[in-house]
Design a protein around this motif. Structure first.
Motif, short mmCIF file in Angstrom:
data_model
loop_
_atom_site.label_atom_id
_atom_site.label_comp_id
_atom_site.label_asym_id
_atom_site.label_seq_id
_atom_site.Cartn_x
_atom_site.Cartn_y
_atom_site.Cartn_z
N HIS A 86 0.82 -1.21 0.00
CA HIS A 86 0.00 0.00 0.00
C HIS A 86 0.85 1.26 0.00
N ASP A 87 1.90 1.23 -0.78
CA ASP A 87 2.78 2.39 -0.87
C ASP A 87 2.03 3.55 -1.54
N ASN A 88 2.40 4.74 -1.21
CA ASN A 88 1.83 5.90 -1.91
C ASN A 88 2.84 7.04 -1.85
N LEU A 89 2.57 8.11 -2.60
CA LEU A 89 3.56 9.17 -2.73
C LEU A 89 3.82 9.87 -1.39
N ILE A 98 6.20 7.78 0.53
CA ILE A 98 7.57 7.87 -0.01
C ILE A 98 8.22 9.17 0.45
N SER A 99 7.44 10.26 0.36
CA SER A 99 7.96 11.56 0.79
C SER A 99 8.31 11.54 2.28
N GLU A 100 7.45 10.87 3.04
CA GLU A 100 7.71 10.75 4.48
C GLU A 100 8.99 9.93 4.72
N GLU A 110 -0.94 12.93 -9.68
CA GLU A 110 -0.47 11.69 -9.04
C GLU A 110 -1.04 10.44 -9.69
N GLN A 111 -2.05 10.64 -10.56
CA GLN A 111 -2.56 9.50 -11.34
C GLN A 111 -2.21 9.67 -12.83
N ALA A 112 -1.12 10.36 -13.09
CA ALA A 112 -0.78 10.69 -14.48
C ALA A 112 -0.57 9.43 -15.32
N GLN A 148 8.15 5.82 -6.69
CA GLN A 148 7.19 6.78 -7.27
C GLN A 148 6.56 6.19 -8.54
N LEU A 149 7.41 5.60 -9.39
CA LEU A 149 6.89 5.06 -10.65
C LEU A 149 5.97 3.87 -10.40
N GLU A 150 6.30 3.06 -9.41
CA GLU A 150 5.43 1.91 -9.09
C GLU A 150 4.08 2.36 -8.55
N VAL A 151 4.09 3.45 -7.80
CA VAL A 151 2.83 3.96 -7.23
C VAL A 151 1.97 4.59 -8.33
N ILE A 152 2.59 5.40 -9.18
CA ILE A 152 1.82 6.10 -10.23
C ILE A 152 1.40 5.13 -11.33
#
Ligand code: SF4
Length: 239
Positions: free
Chosen positions: A50-53, A56-58, A82-84, A163-167
């Protein structure tokens, strides 16, 4: 590697928030736009479940994991939708980005915005810069804008991969040879890589010139080629 070295290596990545490591895949070059519906279900989450941006930033926090933290003002995480469906990956922040904490806001960034929005308009696509996501291989400005070193790319690249895996965009556009190297594991330059489709894991990748290279006055051919590359990736993603 000895067992002890492997243990220390794994502990280091665990500290980065990485729970699973995957062997780098060989560079794949394909000559037609890949159909994502036929791609094998290659896995792949580098990050926690359940990773999210925001997570990751945190995890990046007040990062001091590589020497680039020493001269930075602000960490430049990334910006955009973020859903690009399309993600642009550059090399690293410059002076303006370091000051504002946002990617591609200097002259090269303005050119990138013009390239995205101008090409989309000419091609009849309804697309603005805010609709894509933009980030870099390293999140802190290298001193005097030097190219990031391999260990800096390796360490900070883990955050880019998360980031790429989340987006999970439909395609990635690598801006310049440093981004291509980080994503494709190749030493080839942009001239050899552009014009063809590659893959980062199962996501199609187009490589084109970094906008700061295009700002040099004698690069007219490169500008034309970059326009062709953008047309190709925009039509693939948004048609
Ligand atoms: S470049 Fe990346 S790994 Fe290095 S200090 Fe900055 S955020 Fe951390």
């Amino acid at each position: 590697m000895t067992k002890e070295e492997v243990r220390r290596y794994l502990e280091f990545y665990q500290d980065l928030g990485v729970k699973t490591l995957y062997k780098r895949q060989p560079l794949v070059t394909i000559h037609q736009p890949p159909s994502t519906s036929h791609l094998p279900p290659i896995v792949l989450s580098l990050g926690p479940d359940h990773d999210n941006l925001a997570k990751i930033s945190e995890d990046i926090g007040d990062c001091k994991r590589c020497r680039l933290h020493e001269g930075r003002n602000k960490i430049v995480f990334g910006s955009g939708n973020e859903q690009a469906k399309l993600v642009f990956v550059g090399e690293g922040p410059g002076a303006d980005e370091d000051e504002q904490g946002m990617p591609f806001v200097g002259r090269a960034g303005q050119l990138l915005t013009q390239m995205i929005e101008g090409t989309a308009k000419k091609e009849g696509l309804d697309l603005l810069r805010k609709d894509v996501y933009i980030c870099n291989v390293v999140k802190c400005r290298p001193p005097e804008n030097r190219t990031p070193l391999p260990d800096e790319m390796e360490i900070c690249g883990q955050f880019l991969f998360r980031q790429l895996e989340v987006i999970r965009p439909k395609a990635i556009c690598a801006l310049g040879s440093t981004a291509a190297k980080a994503l494709l594991g190749t030493k080839d330059g942009v001239m050899r890589l552009r014009g063809k489709w590659h893959k980062w894991r199962d996501i199609p990748v187009i490589v084109t010139y970094h906008p700061s290279y295009l700002l040099r006055p004698y690069n007219q051919n490169a500008k034309r080629e970059a326009w062709e590359d953008l047309k190709k990736v925009l039509h693939f993603v948004y048609d």
